[in-house]
Every structure is written in C-alpha cells, then in structure tokens.
Motif scaffolding. Structure first.
Motif, PDB file in Angstrom:
ATOM      1  N   GLU A 155       0.731  -1.188   0.127  1.00 10.69           N
ATOM      2  CA  GLU A 155       0.055  -0.023  -0.029  1.00 10.69           C
ATOM      3  C   GLU A 155       0.782   1.312  -0.047  1.00 10.69           C
ATOM      4  O   GLU A 155       1.700   1.653   0.911  1.00 10.69           O
ATOM      5  CB  GLU A 155      -1.048  -0.029   1.336  1.00 10.69           C
ATOM      6  CG  GLU A 155      -1.998   1.006   1.303  1.00 10.69           C
ATOM      7  CD  GLU A 155      -2.944   0.953   2.219  1.00 10.69           C
ATOM      8  OE1 GLU A 155      -3.960  -0.026   2.280  1.00 10.69           O
ATOM      9  OE2 GLU A 155      -2.992   1.649   3.290  1.00 10.69           O
ATOM     10  N   VAL A 156       0.832   2.111  -1.199  1.00  9.20           N
ATOM     11  CA  VAL A 156       1.847   3.234  -1.180  1.00  9.20           C
ATOM     12  C   VAL A 156       0.868   4.264  -1.799  1.00  9.20           C
ATOM     13  O   VAL A 156      -0.005   4.040  -2.496  1.00  9.20           O
ATOM     14  CB  VAL A 156       2.885   2.923  -2.240  1.00  9.20           C
ATOM     15  CG1 VAL A 156       3.753   1.640  -1.635  1.00  9.20           C
ATOM     16  CG2 VAL A 156       2.675   2.460  -3.562  1.00  9.20           C
ATOM     17  N   GLY A 157       1.299   5.477  -1.336  1.00 10.64           N
ATOM     18  CA  GLY A 157       0.663   6.691  -1.836  1.00 10.64           C
ATOM     19  C   GLY A 157       1.015   7.315  -3.246  1.00 10.64           C
ATOM     20  O   GLY A 157      -0.064   7.644  -3.913  1.00 10.64           O
ATOM     21  N   GLU A 158       2.179   7.053  -3.501  1.00 11.39           N
ATOM     22  CA  GLU A 158       2.547   7.700  -4.877  1.00 11.39           C
ATOM     23  C   GLU A 158       2.752   6.873  -5.948  1.00 11.39           C
ATOM     24  O   GLU A 158       2.977   5.809  -5.872  1.00 11.39           O
ATOM     25  CB  GLU A 158       4.151   8.534  -4.737  1.00 11.39           C
ATOM     26  CG  GLU A 158       4.462   9.301  -3.565  1.00 11.39           C
ATOM     27  CD  GLU A 158       3.656  10.746  -3.870  1.00 11.39           C
ATOM     28  OE1 GLU A 158       3.450  10.897  -5.211  1.00 11.39           O
ATOM     29  OE2 GLU A 158       3.148  11.482  -3.069  1.00 11.39           O
ATOM     30  N   GLN A 159       2.124   7.591  -7.074  1.00 10.95           N
ATOM     31  CA  GLN A 159       1.949   6.388  -8.400  1.00 10.95           C
ATOM     32  C   GLN A 159       3.392   6.161  -8.828  1.00 10.95           C
ATOM     33  O   GLN A 159       3.494   4.895  -9.080  1.00 10.95           O
ATOM     34  CB  GLN A 159       1.242   7.384  -9.266  1.00 10.95           C
ATOM     35  CG  GLN A 159       1.244   6.624 -10.674  1.00 10.95           C
ATOM     36  CD  GLN A 159      -0.311   5.671 -10.565  1.00 10.95           C
ATOM     37  OE1 GLN A 159      -1.223   6.100 -10.831  1.00 10.95           O
ATOM     38  NE2 GLN A 159       0.196   4.502  -9.942  1.00 10.95           N
ATOM     39  N   ALA A 160       4.503   7.252  -8.963  1.00  9.77           N
ATOM     40  CA  ALA A 160       5.727   6.663  -9.398  1.00  9.77           C
ATOM     41  C   ALA A 160       6.396   5.670  -8.412  1.00  9.77           C
ATOM     42  O   ALA A 160       6.972   4.784  -9.047  1.00  9.77           O
ATOM     43  CB  ALA A 160       6.547   7.937  -9.270  1.00  9.77           C
ATOM     44  N   THR A 161       5.881   5.507  -6.955  1.00  7.95           N
ATOM     45  CA  THR A 161       6.243   4.486  -6.389  1.00  7.95           C
ATOM     46  C   THR A 161       5.745   3.334  -6.444  1.00  7.95           C
ATOM     47  O   THR A 161       6.542   2.207  -6.692  1.00  7.95           O
ATOM     48  CB  THR A 161       6.140   4.743  -4.811  1.00  7.95           C
ATOM     49  OG1 THR A 161       6.776   6.166  -4.627  1.00  7.95           O
ATOM     50  CG2 THR A 161       6.756   3.695  -3.828  1.00  7.95           C
ATOM     51  N   ALA A 162       4.572   3.339  -6.825  1.00  4.70           N
ATOM     52  CA  ALA A 162       3.791   2.042  -6.836  1.00  4.70           C
ATOM     53  C   ALA A 162       4.295   1.405  -8.495  1.00  4.70           C
ATOM     54  O   ALA A 162       4.539   0.174  -8.629  1.00  4.70           O
ATOM     55  CB  ALA A 162       2.026   2.356  -7.408  1.00  4.70           C
ATOM     56  N   LEU A 163       4.593   2.332  -9.365  1.00  2.00           N
ATOM     57  CA  LEU A 163       4.969   1.828 -10.831  1.00  2.00           C
ATOM     58  C   LEU A 163       6.431   1.169 -10.594  1.00  2.00           C
ATOM     59  O   LEU A 163       6.886   0.272 -11.165  1.00  2.00           O
ATOM     60  CB  LEU A 163       5.083   2.966 -11.804  1.00  2.00           C
ATOM     61  CG  LEU A 163       3.694   3.443 -12.217  1.00  2.00           C
ATOM     62  CD1 LEU A 163       3.744   4.764 -13.052  1.00  2.00           C
ATOM     63  CD2 LEU A 163       3.084   2.196 -13.158  1.00  2.00           C
ATOM     64  N   ALA A 164       7.410   1.796  -9.717  1.00  2.00           N
ATOM     65  CA  ALA A 164       8.621   1.281  -9.370  1.00  2.00           C
ATOM     66  C   ALA A 164       8.491  -0.051  -8.870  1.00  2.00           C
ATOM     67  O   ALA A 164       9.348  -1.005  -9.160  1.00  2.00           O
ATOM     68  CB  ALA A 164       9.379   2.169  -8.456  1.00  2.00           C
ATOM     69  N   MET A 165       7.563  -0.416  -7.881  1.00  2.00           N
ATOM     70  CA  MET A 165       7.370  -1.575  -7.253  1.00  2.00           C
ATOM     71  C   MET A 165       6.930  -2.620  -8.303  1.00  2.00           C
ATOM     72  O   MET A 165       7.332  -3.751  -8.195  1.00  2.00           O
ATOM     73  CB  MET A 165       6.537  -1.353  -6.252  1.00  2.00           C
ATOM     74  CG  MET A 165       7.217  -0.684  -4.989  1.00  2.00           C
ATOM     75  SD  MET A 165       6.088  -0.420  -3.688  1.00  2.00           S
ATOM     76  CE  MET A 165       6.337  -1.873  -2.797  1.00  2.00           C
ATOM     77  N   VAL A 166       6.026  -2.184  -9.240  1.00  2.64           N
ATOM     78  CA  VAL A 166       5.476  -3.161 -10.346  1.00  2.64           C
ATOM     79  C   VAL A 166       6.744  -3.488 -11.285  1.00  2.64           C
ATOM     80  O   VAL A 166       6.894  -4.506 -11.623  1.00  2.64           O
ATOM     81  CB  VAL A 166       4.551  -2.156 -11.241  1.00  2.64           C
ATOM     82  CG1 VAL A 166       4.126  -3.187 -12.234  1.00  2.64           C
ATOM     83  CG2 VAL A 166       3.179  -2.108 -10.426  1.00  2.64           C
ATOM     84  N   GLY A 167       7.510  -2.404 -11.633  1.00  4.09           N
ATOM     85  CA  GLY A 167       8.579  -2.789 -12.346  1.00  4.09           C
ATOM     86  C   GLY A 167       9.777  -3.691 -11.721  1.00  4.09           C
ATOM     87  O   GLY A 167      10.408  -4.622 -12.226  1.00  4.09           O
ATOM     88  N   ALA A 168       9.333  -3.789 -10.329  1.00  3.57           N
ATOM     89  CA  ALA A 168      10.338  -4.735  -9.573  1.00  3.57           C
ATOM     90  C   ALA A 168       9.851  -6.296  -9.583  1.00  3.57           C
ATOM     91  O   ALA A 168      10.098  -7.052  -8.629  1.00  3.57           O
ATOM     92  CB  ALA A 168      10.679  -4.299  -8.119  1.00  3.57           C
ATOM     93  N   GLY A 169       8.611  -6.330 -10.144  1.00  2.83           N
ATOM     94  CA  GLY A 169       7.909  -7.587 -10.009  1.00  2.83           C
ATOM     95  C   GLY A 169       6.975  -7.980  -8.841  1.00  2.83           C
ATOM     96  O   GLY A 169       6.850  -9.070  -8.308  1.00  2.83           O
ATOM     97  N   LEU A 170       6.880  -6.786  -7.990  1.00  5.67           N
ATOM     98  CA  LEU A 170       6.109  -6.954  -6.838  1.00  5.67           C
ATOM     99  C   LEU A 170       4.656  -7.069  -6.842  1.00  5.67           C
ATOM    100  O   LEU A 170       3.838  -7.357  -5.827  1.00  5.67           O
ATOM    101  CB  LEU A 170       6.542  -5.968  -5.873  1.00  5.67           C
ATOM    102  CG  LEU A 170       7.968  -5.811  -5.474  1.00  5.67           C
ATOM    103  CD1 LEU A 170       8.210  -4.680  -4.479  1.00  5.67           C
ATOM    104  CD2 LEU A 170       8.513  -7.145  -4.978  1.00  5.67           C
TER     105      LEU A 170
END
Length: 307
Positions: A225-240
């Motif tokens: 659960e993260v607030g920033e879209q850029a953070t969420a996308l970085a976590m998606v890019g990491a396969g999370l």
C-alpha cells in the motif's frame, strides 16, 4: 462597531469545520491563536457567538447570523479585489495552483510553456498536494485554482462555492511486470490472481480502484500500500504486483513495466477547480484554455463523457 475581515474569515471557517483545531489547521494557524481571535470578535460584537459542547463548539443564534453575513461580506471583498487586480494588471497576474505528480509531469509543462509564449505576464506557481486536499485549499483561499479528479467508479460530492471545469478525460490501464500478461488487453477479473500495489482506501485513487475491482467480482489482494503513483510503478517494475495507471501517469512509467489495455473501461476526468467568485478573472480563463489545449493535443480532450 468595527468588524475585522480576518476574524470574520475565522468564524466562517469554524462553522465549516466544527472545531477550533480543524479551523486552525485549515488556515495554517495555531488553535490558541484562533481562539484568541474569536474571543476578540465576541468583544468587538459585544455578544456571545460561540458555545462549547464537549470537545466541539456550536455557534449561537447571533453567531450563525453573523456568519451568514460574513459569507456575503467576504465574497464581496474577494470580487472587489479581483476587479482591482484586473483593472490594474490586465493579463499580468500571479496564480498559485494545486497539482499532483501525474498532472505536474504529464500535462502542466506543455500548458505552461504555451502560456508563457502567448501571455508572458501570467505567472503560475504550483504546490503539490494530495488530490484529496486540493479543492479544499482553493475554497479556503490558499490556492487560486487546483486540479481535481473524479473516477467513473467513484463520483465525488462537490462544493457549491467552487466551479469545476473539465479539461481532460483519461483511460486507466493495467500496469504489470514485464511479461506477466502476454496479451495486448486484459479483463479486470484476470488481474484478481495477481498481488496488487495500490494507494490506501482513503485516497480517491485507492477507493476508486477498489470499487472497480469489486464491480468486476473480486477484492484486490493488496500486498503493498503506497501513496505515490511513481512509487507504485517502481514496485511493479520490480515484480512485486500490478496496479492501474492513467494516461497522464504513463509519463512516470519506469523500465520493466508493461502497459496493458483494460477490456472494460475505467475512466477518470481531470478538472480545474476555482472559486465561483473568480470565474471572470481573465488570467484564470487564459490558464484554463492553455491547459485544455495541452490536454487536447495529447488526445485527452474533455469531450468524452465518463461511462
């Protein structure tokens, strides 16, 4: 009797918020300072305006009467101030706007570059806020205008003191780790098997995506659960996990993220909110036109309605 505009503004905010603490926070004062100013207003008027009910306060009948008049007085002062600015400055003005990340990176640079070329006398300053907070800051006078969002699955209540001008309509997309969804499109229900990276349920975005998932028959399994879209996308890019991202949010996409179309549309509108009393301000209208033109150039024109 002389009535201070500053104290009338505090009284108006107290009626809106219900507590001295909330009114103080909204106007960036301490609760003690607000209490002192309201006590002085009672001395100015010569009557009790506020009654305490436990931790909350309630306006007396005279307090309600004065607040009703304060609304009209403050609106008149604002209109007079705007009229003077327009007469003195023409289209030379400084405006402060409330923004969030995807608007600030994906839309505003194009709009402000075009505006500066055609109307160099208009200066727009920005303040990044959570999308949930921008409209309130406009109403309270902290901002001249702000960007606000509304999702097809989560319509928002609207403050009648504000005017909303739709400037863009965005489609939401699935953002997934590279190779997780080999097809060019995906149904929402097919994302149920994956972990999710998503904002909290108190945010407009987090609530809207949860409702979209529920409408398609599942509760998202949220592992991050993260607030920033850029953070969420970085976590998606990491396969999370997976998430949703809007057209403007695509500018924040990092490496390792596939963008996949949703077969059932999830849409959102991006609007500019401003005080209704500022509607005829020339500089504000020029800014709105520049932003709408920038959105149209990116294929995000406001003509398309929410489904």
């Amino acid at each position: 009797m002389e009535l201070s505009l500053h104290r009338l503004r505090l009284l108006r905010e107290l009626r809106r918020r219900g507590t001295v603490t909330a009114a103080a926070a909204a106007l960036h004062y301490t609760a003690s300072a607000v209490s002192q100013q309201l006590a002085q207003l009672e001395r100015d008027v010569g009557a009790k305006l506020i009654e305490r009910l436990g931790r909350r306060v309630q306006l007396t009948e005279l307090g309600m009467l004065l607040t009703d008049h304060a609304e009209e007085i403050l609106k008149s002062v604002e209109r007079a101030t705007m009229a003077l600015k327009e007469a003195q400055e023409g289209v030379t003005a400084r405006l402060t706007a409330g923004v969030w990340a995807s608007v600030a990176s994906g839309l505003l640079p194009f709009a402000l570059s075009a505006l500066a070329a055609e109307h160099p006398g208009i200066e727009v300053r920005t303040r990044e806020l959570a999308p949930e907070d921008t409209a309130a800051a406009v109403r309270d006078g902290s901002l001249d205008f702000s960007f606000v969002i509304e999702y097809s699955d989560y319509p928002m209540p609207w403050d009648p003191a504000l005017t909303k001008v739709v400037i863009a309509v965005e489609r939401m997309h699935a953002a997934v780790p590279e190779g997780w969804v080999p097809a060019g499109s995906v149904r929402m229900i097919e994302l149920a098997e994956h972990p999710w990276v998503l904002a909290g349920p108190r945010s407009h975005f987090g609530r809207a995506v949860r409702l979209a998932c529920q409408r398609h028959g599942f509760e998202p399994r949220i592992e991050h659960e993260v607030g920033e879209q850029a953070t969420a996308l970085a976590m998606v890019g990491a396969g999370l996990g997976v998430t949703l991202v809007s057209d403007l949010g695509l500018s924040l996409r990092p490496a390792g993220v596939d963008i996949v179309a949703l077969t059932e549309p999830v849409m959102r509108t991006v609007s500019i909110a401003h005080r209704t009393s500022s509607a005829n301000r020339p500089s504000l209208q020029l800014v709105i036109e520049a932003v709408r033109a920038a959105a149209a150039e990116q294929g995000l024109g406001a003509a398309a309605p929410l489904p």
